[in-house]
Design a protein around this motif. Sequence first.
Motif, PDB file in Angstrom:
ATOM      1  N   SER A   1       0.837  -1.191   0.000  1.00 52.89           N
ATOM      2  CA  SER A   1       0.000   0.000   0.000  1.00 52.89           C
ATOM      3  C   SER A   1       0.875   1.245   0.000  1.00 52.89           C
ATOM      4  O   SER A   1       2.049   1.195   0.391  1.00 52.89           O
ATOM      5  CB  SER A   1      -0.900  -0.006   1.237  1.00 52.89           C
ATOM      6  N   PRO A   2       0.319   2.382  -0.420  1.00 50.69           N
ATOM      7  CA  PRO A   2       1.095   3.620  -0.370  1.00 50.69           C
ATOM      8  C   PRO A   2       1.517   3.930   1.059  1.00 50.69           C
ATOM      9  O   PRO A   2       0.850   3.559   2.026  1.00 50.69           O
ATOM     10  CB  PRO A   2       0.105   4.664  -0.905  1.00 50.69           C
ATOM     11  N   ALA A   3       2.652   4.609   1.188  1.00 51.27           N
ATOM     12  CA  ALA A   3       3.149   4.970   2.512  1.00 51.27           C
ATOM     13  C   ALA A   3       2.172   5.896   3.219  1.00 51.27           C
ATOM     14  O   ALA A   3       1.512   6.729   2.604  1.00 51.27           O
ATOM     15  CB  ALA A   3       4.502   5.659   2.383  1.00 51.27           C
ATOM     16  N   GLN A   4       2.071   5.703   4.527  1.00 48.87           N
ATOM     17  CA  GLN A   4       1.323   6.648   5.356  1.00 48.87           C
ATOM     18  C   GLN A   4       2.277   7.780   5.724  1.00 48.87           C
ATOM     19  O   GLN A   4       3.318   7.549   6.340  1.00 48.87           O
ATOM     20  CB  GLN A   4       0.801   5.970   6.614  1.00 48.87           C
ATOM     21  N   GLU A   5       1.942   8.993   5.356  1.00 48.13           N
ATOM     22  CA  GLU A   5       2.798  10.145   5.618  1.00 48.13           C
ATOM     23  C   GLU A   5       2.184  11.030   6.692  1.00 48.13           C
ATOM     24  O   GLU A   5       0.966  11.199   6.758  1.00 48.13           O
ATOM     25  CB  GLU A   5       3.017  10.946   4.338  1.00 48.13           C
TER      26      GLU A   5
ATOM     27  N   HIS B   1       8.980  15.222   8.852  1.00 47.60           N
ATOM     28  CA  HIS B   1       8.158  14.439   7.926  1.00 47.60           C
ATOM     29  C   HIS B   1       8.480  12.961   8.105  1.00 47.60           C
ATOM     30  O   HIS B   1       9.646  12.564   8.079  1.00 47.60           O
ATOM     31  CB  HIS B   1       8.448  14.883   6.493  1.00 47.60           C
ATOM     32  N   VAL B   2       7.438  12.149   8.275  1.00 51.88           N
ATOM     33  CA  VAL B   2       7.583  10.722   8.559  1.00 51.88           C
ATOM     34  C   VAL B   2       6.790   9.908   7.542  1.00 51.88           C
ATOM     35  O   VAL B   2       5.643  10.247   7.221  1.00 51.88           O
ATOM     36  CB  VAL B   2       7.069  10.397   9.979  1.00 51.88           C
ATOM     37  N   CYS B   3       7.385   8.834   7.038  1.00 50.99           N
ATOM     38  CA  CYS B   3       6.698   7.882   6.164  1.00 50.99           C
ATOM     39  C   CYS B   3       6.712   6.513   6.843  1.00 50.99           C
ATOM     40  O   CYS B   3       7.752   6.091   7.368  1.00 50.99           O
ATOM     41  CB  CYS B   3       7.399   7.760   4.815  1.00 50.99           C
ATOM     42  N   GLN B   4       5.572   5.829   6.829  1.00 48.80           N
ATOM     43  CA  GLN B   4       5.482   4.499   7.414  1.00 48.80           C
ATOM     44  C   GLN B   4       4.892   3.516   6.402  1.00 48.80           C
ATOM     45  O   GLN B   4       3.906   3.823   5.741  1.00 48.80           O
ATOM     46  CB  GLN B   4       4.608   4.507   8.659  1.00 48.80           C
TER      47      GLN B   4
ATOM     48  N   LEU C   1      11.086  -4.694   1.813  1.00 47.23           N
ATOM     49  CA  LEU C   1      11.197  -4.719   3.269  1.00 47.23           C
ATOM     50  C   LEU C   1       9.855  -4.703   3.993  1.00 47.23           C
ATOM     51  O   LEU C   1       9.746  -5.181   5.120  1.00 47.23           O
ATOM     52  CB  LEU C   1      12.015  -3.505   3.751  1.00 47.23           C
ATOM     53  N   ALA C   2       8.838  -4.130   3.359  1.00 47.00           N
ATOM     54  CA  ALA C   2       7.608  -3.794   4.074  1.00 47.00           C
ATOM     55  C   ALA C   2       6.740  -4.999   4.419  1.00 47.00           C
ATOM     56  O   ALA C   2       5.852  -4.882   5.260  1.00 47.00           O
ATOM     57  CB  ALA C   2       6.795  -2.776   3.262  1.00 47.00           C
TER      58      ALA C   2
ATOM     59  N   ARG D   1      10.559   5.800   7.726  1.00 56.46           N
ATOM     60  CA  ARG D   1      11.534   6.703   7.110  1.00 56.46           C
ATOM     61  C   ARG D   1      11.241   8.123   7.564  1.00 56.46           C
ATOM     62  O   ARG D   1      10.087   8.509   7.709  1.00 56.46           O
ATOM     63  CB  ARG D   1      11.440   6.639   5.584  1.00 56.46           C
ATOM     64  N   ILE D   2      12.287   8.875   7.785  1.00 55.34           N
ATOM     65  CA  ILE D   2      12.112  10.278   8.166  1.00 55.34           C
ATOM     66  C   ILE D   2      12.950  11.163   7.253  1.00 55.34           C
ATOM     67  O   ILE D   2      13.981  10.738   6.732  1.00 55.34           O
ATOM     68  CB  ILE D   2      12.518  10.540   9.633  1.00 55.34           C
TER      69      ILE D   2
END
Length: 264
Positions: A3-7, A18-21, A50-51, A58-59
């Motif tokens: 799925s797309p990253a949660q930002e 800014h954080v991406c999960q 990896l996900a 990621r930051i």
Amino acid sequence: MSSPAQESFLSFDDGKIHVCQDGPRDAPALLLIHGTAVSARSWDPMVPFLADAHHVIRIDLLGCGRSAKPRDASYAVANQARRAAAVLDRLGVARAVVAGHSSGGTVATSLAEQRPGLVSAVVLINTGPDMAAYLGEDTGGAAAPADLSDEQLRQAMSTGFAPGYRIPRSLVDQFRDIDLHTFAETSRAVRAYLDERSLPDRLAPLGKPLLVLFGEEDRRWRPSSAADYRAVPGATIRLLPGCGHSPNIEDPARTAAHLLTVPR
């Protein structure tokens, strides 16, 4: 397909981060820390590999990417590491594997120094052990990225990759967007941190599993310097044929496969 990253943006005293999960939130946490002159997007090619097995975080370090770019903030390595730890705390992450690319490896090391209970293992990707291993040149007199064409930027970035590698447009755009104040402050801060004490000397007493990955064709840090990390008890060192300074971009599948072997 992932799925797309949660930002999101997390607010701290010196600015928003800014954080991406990606990946399951109940999976083992993996924090990825980018190098100088790029952003969290530099990990994009590796995330799909990896996900499935990790909660990938990621930051954008302060001053980079979509994070705040305050002129009066400290960009010292220890302070960037403190902010990274604060992000994990805010996300409710109690323990994480921490991986850093290039100068991001100094931040990963400092995070392990400051918060050993938070870091389960350290991964360094083409991070020189000290300044004696540095092969780069002073870029203080270079033109601002905004004034250069895409091909001029690719030429300026070329030592970050193996000879002949075609740098993708997405990375060119990241480099064009760098904040020159942050770039200069970060470069000075990384040099000061490495001059104060080498990374092997810092990591050896911590007792953390350590994986060191190094592209054999790195033109910014001497590849043979990877052997210096043998001073860290139990360190695993892997040289990557055909890769330059940025295996996370040049060969994300192979780089991720090594990272997935790290004890969690």
